[in-house]
Enzyme design. Sequence first.
Site, PDB file in Angstrom:
ATOM      1  N   GLU A 112      -9.025 -10.675  -7.606  1.00  0.00           N
ATOM      2  CA  GLU A 112      -8.096  -9.550  -7.449  1.00  0.00           C
ATOM      3  C   GLU A 112      -7.007  -9.572  -8.517  1.00  0.00           C
ATOM      4  OE1 GLU A 112      -8.895  -8.905  -2.660  1.00  0.00           O
ATOM      5  OE2 GLU A 112      -7.016  -9.813  -3.289  1.00  0.00           O
ATOM      6  N   LYS A 148       0.832  -1.199   0.000  1.00  0.00           N
ATOM      7  CA  LYS A 148       0.000   0.000   0.000  1.00  0.00           C
ATOM      8  C   LYS A 148       0.877   1.264   0.000  1.00  0.00           C
ATOM      9  CE  LYS A 148      -3.562  -2.486   2.671  1.00  0.00           C
ATOM     10  NZ  LYS A 148      -4.358  -2.473   3.919  1.00  0.00           N
ATOM     11  N   HIS A 153      -1.421  -5.634   1.535  1.00  0.00           N
ATOM     12  CA  HIS A 153      -2.670  -6.375   1.349  1.00  0.00           C
ATOM     13  C   HIS A 153      -2.353  -7.743   0.763  1.00  0.00           C
ATOM     14  CE1 HIS A 153      -6.609  -7.567  -0.199  1.00  0.00           C
ATOM     15  NE2 HIS A 153      -5.956  -7.908  -1.287  1.00  0.00           N
ATOM     16  N   ASN A 189      -1.319  -0.383   7.607  1.00  0.00           N
ATOM     17  CA  ASN A 189      -0.732  -1.720   7.807  1.00  0.00           C
ATOM     18  C   ASN A 189       0.035  -2.230   6.589  1.00  0.00           C
ATOM     19  OD1 ASN A 189      -2.882  -2.372   6.213  1.00  0.00           O
ATOM     20  ND2 ASN A 189      -3.876  -3.753   7.669  1.00  0.00           N
ATOM     21  N   TYR A 205     -11.914  -3.017  -2.928  1.00  0.00           N
ATOM     22  CA  TYR A 205     -12.444  -3.254  -1.577  1.00  0.00           C
ATOM     23  C   TYR A 205     -13.972  -3.365  -1.553  1.00  0.00           C
ATOM     24  CZ  TYR A 205      -7.941  -2.614   0.843  1.00  0.00           C
ATOM     25  OH  TYR A 205      -6.652  -2.756   1.320  1.00  0.00           O
TER      26      TYR A 205
HETATM   27  P1  RTP Z   1      -6.151  -6.699   3.530  1.00  0.00           P
HETATM   28  O1  RTP Z   1      -7.441  -7.049   2.817  1.00  0.00           O
HETATM   29  O2  RTP Z   1      -5.689  -5.299   3.268  1.00  0.00           O
HETATM   30  O3  RTP Z   1      -5.066  -7.717   3.389  1.00  0.00           O
HETATM   31  O4  RTP Z   1      -6.494  -6.686   5.048  1.00  0.00           O
HETATM   32  P2  RTP Z   1      -7.267  -7.763   5.855  1.00  0.00           P
HETATM   33  O5  RTP Z   1      -7.910  -8.779   4.987  1.00  0.00           O
HETATM   34  O6  RTP Z   1      -6.268  -8.229   6.858  1.00  0.00           O
HETATM   35  O7  RTP Z   1      -8.375  -6.875   6.534  1.00  0.00           O
HETATM   36  P3  RTP Z   1      -9.848  -6.451   6.045  1.00  0.00           P
HETATM   37  O8  RTP Z   1     -10.751  -6.690   7.172  1.00  0.00           O
HETATM   38  O9  RTP Z   1     -10.163  -7.019   4.704  1.00  0.00           O
HETATM   39  O10 RTP Z   1      -9.659  -4.888   5.917  1.00  0.00           O
HETATM   40  C1  RTP Z   1      -9.040  -4.340   4.801  1.00  0.00           C
HETATM   41  C2  RTP Z   1      -8.183  -3.204   5.231  1.00  0.00           C
HETATM   42  O11 RTP Z   1      -8.994  -2.188   5.801  1.00  0.00           O
HETATM   43  C3  RTP Z   1      -8.262  -1.493   6.787  1.00  0.00           C
HETATM   44  N1  RTP Z   1      -8.992  -1.501   8.034  1.00  0.00           N
HETATM   45  N2  RTP Z   1      -9.195  -0.429   8.747  1.00  0.00           N
HETATM   46  N3  RTP Z   1     -10.077   1.391  10.704  1.00  0.00           N
HETATM   47  C4  RTP Z   1     -10.289   0.096  10.870  1.00  0.00           C
HETATM   48  O12 RTP Z   1     -10.814  -0.336  11.859  1.00  0.00           O
HETATM   49  C5  RTP Z   1      -9.871  -0.803   9.824  1.00  0.00           C
HETATM   50  N4  RTP Z   1     -10.110  -2.091   9.776  1.00  0.00           N
HETATM   51  C6  RTP Z   1      -9.540  -2.548   8.631  1.00  0.00           C
HETATM   52  C7  RTP Z   1      -6.929  -2.176   6.935  1.00  0.00           C
HETATM   53  O13 RTP Z   1      -5.969  -1.449   6.181  1.00  0.00           O
HETATM   54  C8  RTP Z   1      -7.163  -3.526   6.305  1.00  0.00           C
HETATM   55  O14 RTP Z   1      -5.962  -4.072   5.803  1.00  0.00           O
END
Ligand code: RTP
Length: 155
Positions: A133, A16, A122, A119, A56
């Site tokens: 994707e 990112k 992705h 973070n 997303y």
């Molecule tokens: P990613 O898709 O980016 O690998 O992340 P992930 O599956 O571990 O997490 P996901 O729940 O799919 O969330 C996607 C991205 O959204 C951001 N996020 N922000 N502010 C918040 O509470 C929050 N929660 C998630 C994070 O950047 C996450 O990687």
Amino acid sequence: QEACAAEMERTFIAIKPDGVQRGLISEIISRFECKGYKLVAIKILVPSKEFAQKHYHNLKERPFFNGLCEFLSSGPVMAMVWEGEGVIKYGRKLIGATDPQKSEPGTIRGDLAVVVERNIIHGSDGPETAKDEINLWFKPDDLVSYTSNSENWIY
Ligand code: RTP
């Protein structure tokens, strides 16, 4: 051997804008490469906000959706496809928990990030998402099939 390579599992990984800005591209690529996974597509681009929303789309009901899409489109993203046995699940393991406060040391987020909104990386969360994707970010021709000499020593 060709047929074998074509069937190998693939995942979509993106560094990112925060990871790119912080100079973590080589560190992150190195972790996947050193593990034994193979890079089959890579490009750097600034995605539009519309594109980020597509990426997303499954999170559109979440309160952080807008901020997340603003962020993803705020600067260069390094988009990649990595290939290898178990790369979808194990790639997520290399990445660590979504919230870097909960990621184990030794993982990419555990070692290199502090808060969930930044973070740095992705990774696709399953086979269907990986396929979707990869198709969203790359054209089929962008993916390279090749046999690397090290494969005989990894598999
Ligand atoms: P990613 O898709 O980016 O690998 O992340 P992930 O599956 O571990 O997490 P996901 O729940 O799919 O969330 C996607 C991205 O959204 C951001 N996020 N922000 N502010 C918040 O509470 C929050 N929660 C998630 C994070 O950047 C996450 O990687």
